[in-house]
Scaffold this active site. Structure first.
Site, PDB file in Angstrom:
ATOM      1  N   SER A 100      -3.805 -10.236  -7.257  1.00  0.00           N
ATOM      2  CA  SER A 100      -3.944 -11.672  -6.969  1.00  0.00           C
ATOM      3  C   SER A 100      -5.421 -11.945  -6.717  1.00  0.00           C
ATOM      4  O   SER A 100      -6.159 -11.026  -6.323  1.00  0.00           O
ATOM      5  CB  SER A 100      -3.131 -12.014  -5.713  1.00  0.00           C
ATOM      6  OG  SER A 100      -3.530 -13.245  -5.169  1.00  0.00           O
ATOM      7  N   TYR A 138      -0.930 -10.040   3.091  1.00  0.00           N
ATOM      8  CA  TYR A 138      -0.909 -10.189   1.621  1.00  0.00           C
ATOM      9  C   TYR A 138      -2.257  -9.794   1.019  1.00  0.00           C
ATOM     10  O   TYR A 138      -2.301  -9.072   0.016  1.00  0.00           O
ATOM     11  CB  TYR A 138      -0.543 -11.630   1.287  1.00  0.00           C
ATOM     12  CG  TYR A 138      -0.286 -11.896  -0.182  1.00  0.00           C
ATOM     13  CD1 TYR A 138       0.874 -11.447  -0.804  1.00  0.00           C
ATOM     14  CD2 TYR A 138      -1.195 -12.632  -0.955  1.00  0.00           C
ATOM     15  CE1 TYR A 138       1.128 -11.709  -2.151  1.00  0.00           C
ATOM     16  CE2 TYR A 138      -0.950 -12.907  -2.293  1.00  0.00           C
ATOM     17  CZ  TYR A 138       0.211 -12.446  -2.888  1.00  0.00           C
ATOM     18  OH  TYR A 138       0.461 -12.712  -4.223  1.00  0.00           O
TER      19      TYR A 138
END
Ligand SMILES: NC(=O)c1ccc[n+]([C@@H]2O[C@H](COP(=O)([O-])OP(=O)(O)OC[C@H]3O[C@@H](n4cnc5c(N)ncnc54)[C@H](O)[C@@H]3O)[C@@H](O)[C@H]2O)c1
Length: 261
Positions: free
Chosen positions: A151, A165
């Site tokens: 990401s 995350y």
């Protein structure tokens, strides 16, 4: 030879882990459309079956296999079933993950249970699926392709309670380079895509907030959020012969967002 032939996946067998999800199912259909036989695996049997039906509707062979990919014995069982059914395994796409928007906490108070859950679904899922797949690829001696989904959060902080995350995706990007280095001798390439927000149910709540969405779009030079179709070209490239001299790379798919930082 037509240069586009190098992007075809005819005769290849792809394993899409998390293939029942928004991104995984779109990638499964794309891999099938490019010629691969596609095994869709997901913890949700119903999602895996629905995605496998979409792959078949696109004209490719497909098999749905349910299982928890964070459990080593489940991953080994899934890989063994793939080889039993199709005789080979060429491509792994690691598309299990997400969850960040459900557990937003200040960095100084980030709770351990949320931390462990995010690590489990984003990092352990990628680790266990890749290990099981790589063992089979090494044994078969025909090389292979591993494609991770990192990401932009591996690269950029975000002022929104994302500690676990960003740590998990940072590790996915690091492991992409590490595995590329270790598995090159077996003819296995390892690459990753790193999208910004993709319009999917995972981020529907955030994107449903008009203030958040317009501030996000204002920072993206190409002026929109991602769509699952934006990820397809990169994944077909990494899965195919076209990328045979490319490994350890992380391709950011973000409309230019990181270019501005
Ligand atoms: N959606 C985005 O905006 C975005 C942006 C960047 C990166 N990503 C990454 O893309 C990947 C896919 O995201 P998505 O939006 O498609 O999410 P999703 O929730 O739609 O798909 C994830 C799938 O994984 C499955 N799954 C969860 N735990 C599992 C387990 N233990 N074993 C097997 N399957 C399991 C779920 O059932 C689901 O079908 C994730 O790694 C996510 O972090 C998403």
């Amino acid at each position: 030879m037509n240069p586009l032939d190098a992007f075809r996946l005819d005769g290849r067998v792809a394993f899409v882990s998390g293939g029942g999800g928004a991104i995984g199912s779109a990638l499964a259909v794309a891999l099938g459309s490019a010629g691969a036989k596609v095994v869709v695996s997901d913890i949700s049997q119903a999602s895996a079956e629905a995605a496998a039906e979409r792959v078949k509707a696109a004209g490719a062979e497909s098999l749905a296999l349910a299982g928890d990919i964070t459990v080593e014995s489940e991953a080994d069982r899934i890989v063994a079933s793939i080889i039993e059914r199709f005789g080979r395994l060429d491509i792994l796409v690691n598309a299990v993950g997400g969850g960040a928007g459900k557990v937003l906490f200040d960095a100084q108070d980030y709770p351990r249970d949320a931390w462990d859950w995010i690590m489990e679904i984003n990092l352990r899922s990628t680790l266990i699926a890749s290990q099981a797949t790589a063992r089979a690829m090494v044994k078969a001696g025909q090389g292979g392709r591993v494609i991770n989904i990192s990401s932009v959060r591996a690269q950029l902080g975000i002022n929104a309670g994302y500690s676990a995350y960003v740590a998990a995706k940072g590790a996915v990007s690091s492991l992409t380079r590490q595995w590329a280095t270790e598995w090159a001798k077996h003819g296995i390439t390892v690459n990753a895509i790193a999208p910004t927000f993709v319009d999917t149910p995972q981020v529907a709540m955030l994107l449903g907030d008009p203030a958040f969405k317009s501030s996000l779009i204002s920072r993206v030079p190409l002026g929109r959020v991602g769509e699952t179709r934006d990820l397809v070209g990169a994944v077909i490239f990494f899965a195919s012969e076209a990328s045979s001299f490319v490994t350890g790379q992380i391709l950011t798919i973000d409309g230019g967002l990181t270019a501005t930082q």
